[in-house]
Enzyme design. Sequence first.
Site, short mmCIF file in Angstrom:
data_model
loop_
_atom_site.label_atom_id
_atom_site.label_comp_id
_atom_site.label_asym_id
_atom_site.label_seq_id
_atom_site.Cartn_x
_atom_site.Cartn_y
_atom_site.Cartn_z
N ILE A 19 16.82 -6.64 43.58
CA ILE A 19 18.50 -7.17 44.18
C ILE A 19 18.60 -7.05 45.48
O ILE A 19 18.91 -7.86 46.42
CB ILE A 19 19.38 -6.30 43.42
CG1 ILE A 19 19.71 -6.19 41.61
CG2 ILE A 19 20.50 -5.83 43.94
CD1 ILE A 19 19.88 -5.46 40.99
N SER A 41 17.38 -10.15 47.81
CA SER A 41 18.49 -11.20 47.61
C SER A 41 19.26 -11.00 48.17
O SER A 41 19.65 -11.40 49.26
CB SER A 41 18.98 -11.16 45.57
OG SER A 41 19.54 -9.74 46.12
N GLU A 42 19.76 -9.77 48.18
CA GLU A 42 20.90 -9.21 48.92
C GLU A 42 20.02 -9.11 51.02
O GLU A 42 21.22 -9.49 51.55
CB GLU A 42 21.00 -7.42 48.83
CG GLU A 42 21.79 -7.32 47.75
CD GLU A 42 23.33 -8.24 47.86
OE1 GLU A 42 24.25 -8.70 48.71
OE2 GLU A 42 23.82 -9.12 46.33
N VAL A 43 18.85 -9.45 51.72
CA VAL A 43 18.43 -9.45 52.47
C VAL A 43 18.27 -11.21 52.84
O VAL A 43 18.96 -11.21 53.59
CB VAL A 43 17.17 -8.75 52.50
CG1 VAL A 43 16.96 -9.16 53.96
CG2 VAL A 43 17.10 -7.17 52.27
#
Length: 274
Positions: free
Chosen positions: A41, A44-46
């Site tokens: 997660i 993915s956020e980066v």
Amino acid sequence: MAGLPKISALRIERFRNTVWEYYRKARRRLPWRQTTNPYHILVSEVMLQQTQVERVAEKYEAFINAFPDFPSLRRAPLHRVLSIWQGLGYNRRAIALKRIAEEVMRRYRGTVPSSVEELIALPGIGKATASAIVAFAYNQPSVFVETNIRRVIGHFFFPRREHVTEQELLAVVEKTLDRSDPRQWYYALMDYGAMLKRTHPNRVNVHRRRQPRFEGSRRQLRGVVLRTVLHQAGLTESALIEHIGKEPRQVREVLRQLKNEGFLKKRGGIYTIS
DNA sequence: TTCCTGACGC
DNA sequence: GCGTCGGGAA
């Protein structure tokens, strides 16, 4: 300081119902939503910072397959991380991720921190990304705003307002946040925002600085130089300038810049990516 | 041209 | 608060 908007309980409930109803019918099945692995997660956020979902979806799986956990990312050579990153843009994020892997292993023994303060202290993670990680990895009711949320809140609570401040948006996000399931709530909110982008294009109620043109820019040259060294490691400065075929002065400047930022190393007049 | 699940240095 | 950082697609 604008006065906090008074929102009735009824209005909040109607808003939630609308968002949940849309989510029930049309939610996006994104790869990083099929996992609860905090590392996945976080990655993915980066990746999603200033980068469209569709484009991240293409790279995410390859990245996770190549570096399934913090240890594998930490020990991976930078050039390998950067080549998988190619095309996503904002390449410094790849360096940041490697440094995050280093930090999390060393300081947190491989466990992604669960507080916004600790997450913000990591390189490449700011307020929005930290809060998103807390919500998505740990299902905690953190409060944050990104472009989709901004559009939804603006649409429902600040219609026909030219400009809405970050404070005002955060206040409404906090009030309307469905704490029974923050993770799904934010997924729903962002999906609704993505839908509004299609149905109500160019209704932006936030002031955004426009980017300078990319064509012929230094950032474009940076990309070219980085790609070149990535594919042709072990070239001297003059050989690189020859191969790239742009203004030698600018290429030299970009090389120096990329070296300072940790992309490149120069040993014996030869540029490499570790 | 505009926009994209922003962060960071100054 | 302002400039910079990628790159692709509509």
